[in-house]
Motif scaffolding. Structure first.
Motif, short mmCIF file in Angstrom:
data_model
loop_
_atom_site.label_atom_id
_atom_site.label_comp_id
_atom_site.label_asym_id
_atom_site.label_seq_id
_atom_site.Cartn_x
_atom_site.Cartn_y
_atom_site.Cartn_z
N LEU A 149 -7.51 -12.41 39.87
CA LEU A 149 -7.97 -12.94 38.59
C LEU A 149 -6.76 -13.28 37.72
N ARG A 150 -6.80 -14.49 37.18
CA ARG A 150 -5.83 -14.87 36.15
C ARG A 150 -6.62 -15.10 34.87
N ASP A 151 -6.26 -14.40 33.81
CA ASP A 151 -7.02 -14.49 32.56
C ASP A 151 -6.12 -14.92 31.42
N ALA A 182 -2.43 -13.83 30.94
CA ALA A 182 -1.42 -14.15 31.96
C ALA A 182 -0.24 -14.91 31.34
N GLY A 240 -1.27 -13.86 37.77
CA GLY A 240 -2.55 -13.17 37.83
C GLY A 240 -2.43 -11.76 38.36
N ARG A 241 -3.58 -11.09 38.44
CA ARG A 241 -3.65 -9.72 38.93
C ARG A 241 -4.71 -9.64 40.03
N ALA A 282 -3.44 -15.97 42.17
CA ALA A 282 -4.83 -16.35 41.89
C ALA A 282 -4.97 -17.87 41.88
N ASN A 335 -10.23 -18.75 40.34
CA ASN A 335 -10.22 -17.36 39.88
C ASN A 335 -9.49 -17.22 38.56
N THR A 336 -9.65 -18.24 37.72
CA THR A 336 -9.03 -18.26 36.40
C THR A 336 -10.11 -18.29 35.32
#
Length: 217
Positions: free
Chosen positions: A143-145, A148, A156-157, A200, A204-205
């Motif tokens: 996930l990149r939110d 980031a 991302g994580r 990511a 997945n962002t």
């Protein structure tokens, strides 16, 4: 090497292989203890302590010798129950598809989309759950939110990487995936670029700032 694709370099191949196997065994045991804990907040405490212990003293730690994080522990936002969800896996509209991600100067990682996860508020948005073709397969959820590049790593994580033991399990009869974003963790390349890790993808962002899980400082 690490829980990601592994560090580059030379050395005693047998010793490194045993160290990596031990790292993955310990990660799997840590997540097993988390899944058995009825209180998610207590499970998170166990997870943080276990991660800190591995990064402090294990030979496969991504932290370089002398890194102050070995003493202070990995920075993390306080546990917030608002970021824990039990989510149904929805089908991919265009069917299963493959994605090849670069994971270093000369490497790549092959992913296959297996479903979509709609994340409720306060996050909002839909992300893809992947099947990692390497390591005999496993679920992979990066996930990149909105944090980031500032409060969290720009690439991302990770939340789930079941091939490497990072597995929060399912809920109910097993048809809902536990998505607890308080367990988001940085890939090892955040600490040392000798480690190779897939980042990511756009699917997945999310734009929302997810102030949960591991952070930069």
């Amino acid at each position: 090497m690490s829980e990601d694709d592994g560090a580059t370099g030379t050395g005693d191949a047998g010793r490194v292989a045993l160290e990596l196997a031990d790292w993955r065994r310990r990660v799997a045991e840590l997540y097993a203890a988390v899944r058995q804990e009825a209180d998610p907040r207590e499970g998170h405490r166990l997870w943080r302590a276990g991660r800190d212990a591995l990064f402090r003293g294990h030979p496969q730690s991504a932290l370089r010798p002398g890194d102050p994080l070995r003493e202070t522990g990995l920075p993390c936002w306080p546990y917030d129950p608002a970021y824990r969800f039990e989510v149904m896996l929805e089908p991919v509209p265009d069917g299963s598809r493959a994605l090849e991600l670069p994971s270093g100067e000369n490497g790549s990682t092959l992913l296959r989309a297996v479903g979509l996860l709609e994340l409720p508020e306060p996050v909002g948005g839909t992300v893809t759950l992947w099947w990692l073709e390497q390591y005999a397969g496993g679920l992979f959820l990066p996930l990149r939110d909105g944090t980031a590049g500032a409060e969290s790593y720009g690439g991302g994580r990770y939340l789930l990487d079941t091939a490497k033991g990072a597995d929060l399990g399912t809920a109910g009869p097993g048809d809902r995936l536990v998505v607890d974003l308080n367990f988001l963790y940085h890939p090892s390349c955040r600490y040392d670029d000798a480690w190779l890790c897939p980042l990511a993808p756009p699917e997945n962002t999310v734009a929302t700032r997810v102030e949960a899980g591991e952070r930069m400082a």
